[in-house]
Scaffold this active site. Structure first.
Site, short mmCIF file in Angstrom:
data_model
loop_
_atom_site.label_atom_id
_atom_site.label_comp_id
_atom_site.label_asym_id
_atom_site.label_seq_id
_atom_site.Cartn_x
_atom_site.Cartn_y
_atom_site.Cartn_z
N SER A 59 0.82 -1.22 0.00
CA SER A 59 0.00 0.00 0.00
C SER A 59 0.85 1.26 0.00
CB SER A 59 -0.90 0.02 1.23
OG SER A 59 -1.58 -1.20 1.35
N1 SAH Z 1 -0.51 -5.11 4.23
C1 SAH Z 1 0.28 -5.50 3.07
C2 SAH Z 1 -0.39 -5.22 1.74
C3 SAH Z 1 -1.56 -6.05 1.55
S1 SAH Z 1 -1.94 -6.56 -0.08
C4 SAH Z 1 1.63 -4.83 3.06
O1 SAH Z 1 1.89 -3.97 3.89
O2 SAH Z 1 2.41 -5.21 2.22
C5 SAH Z 1 -3.27 -7.59 0.44
C6 SAH Z 1 -2.86 -8.95 0.90
O3 SAH Z 1 -4.01 -9.60 1.40
C7 SAH Z 1 -2.34 -9.83 -0.25
O4 SAH Z 1 -1.09 -10.33 0.10
C8 SAH Z 1 -3.38 -10.93 -0.34
O5 SAH Z 1 -2.84 -12.19 -0.71
C9 SAH Z 1 -3.95 -10.96 1.06
N2 SAH Z 1 -5.30 -11.53 1.18
C10 SAH Z 1 -6.37 -11.32 0.37
N3 SAH Z 1 -7.45 -11.98 0.85
C11 SAH Z 1 -7.04 -12.62 1.99
C12 SAH Z 1 -7.69 -13.49 2.92
N4 SAH Z 1 -8.97 -13.84 2.81
N5 SAH Z 1 -6.95 -13.96 3.96
C13 SAH Z 1 -5.65 -13.64 4.11
N6 SAH Z 1 -4.98 -12.84 3.25
C14 SAH Z 1 -5.67 -12.34 2.20
#
Ligand code: SAH
Length: 209
Positions: A59
């Site tokens: 993000s």
């Molecule tokens: N917070 C992260 C960015 C998140 S991107 C950072 O600082 O880098 C969103 C992430 O959520 C992705 O890696 C994706 O694989 C994960 N994601 C999406 N749906 C999810 C779920 N149901 N459970 C766990 N992770 C999930």
């Protein structure tokens, strides 16, 4: 290392309304470049989201800061994050609270994030490879929950996961838009407020290697 680009980013965040000095100092302390693929590393301190592996994104620093600030964190808090991704947001949280529990559905991303936590000697982050939408029942209650992938709605179980006065921050899908939303539990009621428009990758069910 506090170089010019880092100072510029902190100033920019301040001007955009990030006033919590603990949040700003956590952003200064965590080296964002180690979470970013080599070919984008020179943009680590620009206020933009960047691509990571598996078509996911890290993000924008402003959004990480805004979400962190909106959680109204206290040092003794226990926080749950759904969507570890690179682990950047988890690392910021780890400097501000007692313990961070983070769930990622893509195993390869989680393994890399864990390496970064070790590299930074962050020992108060507990990880789990699973579908975050199932929650983390063994560890309830949480003081705060943060969703870092966009979801249509927050399942009822998460309101049962948070303590009285608990807060949930999540990007909520509303038609073509996503709205960063704050849910606050008070006297067993949920107060909902909209923070800003955002663009996150979708929250998907099931886990993946
Ligand atoms: N917070 C992260 C960015 C998140 S991107 C950072 O600082 O880098 C969103 C992430 O959520 C992705 O890696 C994706 O694989 C994960 N994601 C999406 N749906 C999810 C779920 N149901 N459970 C766990 N992770 C999930």
């Amino acid at each position: 290392m506090l170089d010019v680009r880092k100072i510029r980013l902190t100033l920019e965040l301040r001007e955009s309304g990030i006033s919590d000095s603990n949040v700003l100092s956590a952003i200064e302390k965590i080296p964002r470049e180690i979470f970013i693929p080599k070919n984008f590393r020179n943009q680590a301190y620009e206020n933009i989201a960047l691509p990571i592996e598996n078509e996911q994104t890290i993000s924008q620093p402003y959004i990480v800061a805004l979400m962190t600030q909106s959680l109204n964190l206290l040092k003794n808090h226990k926080v749950l994050e759904i969507g570890t991704g690179t682990g950047y947001q988890s690392s910021i949280l780890s400097l501000l609270v007692r313990r961070v529990y983070t769930i990622e559905r893509i195993k390869s991303l989680l393994v890399k994030a864990e390496l970064n936590f070790q590299k930074l000697k962050l020992t108060n982050i507990v990880t789990k490879h699973d579908d975050g939408n199932l929650g983390w029942k063994e560890q309830i209650p949480f003081d705060r929950i943060i969703f870092t992938a966009a979801t249509k709605n927050i399942s009822k179980i998460f309101f049962e996961h948070i303590s009285e006065e608990g807060i949930i921050i999540a990007p909520i899908i509303d038609g073509q838009n996503q709205i960063l939303t704050k849910f606050e539990k008070k006297n067993n009621k949920i107060l909902k407020s909209s923070l800003t428009d955002v663009l996150f990758v979708p929250n998907l069910s099931g886990k993946k290697d």
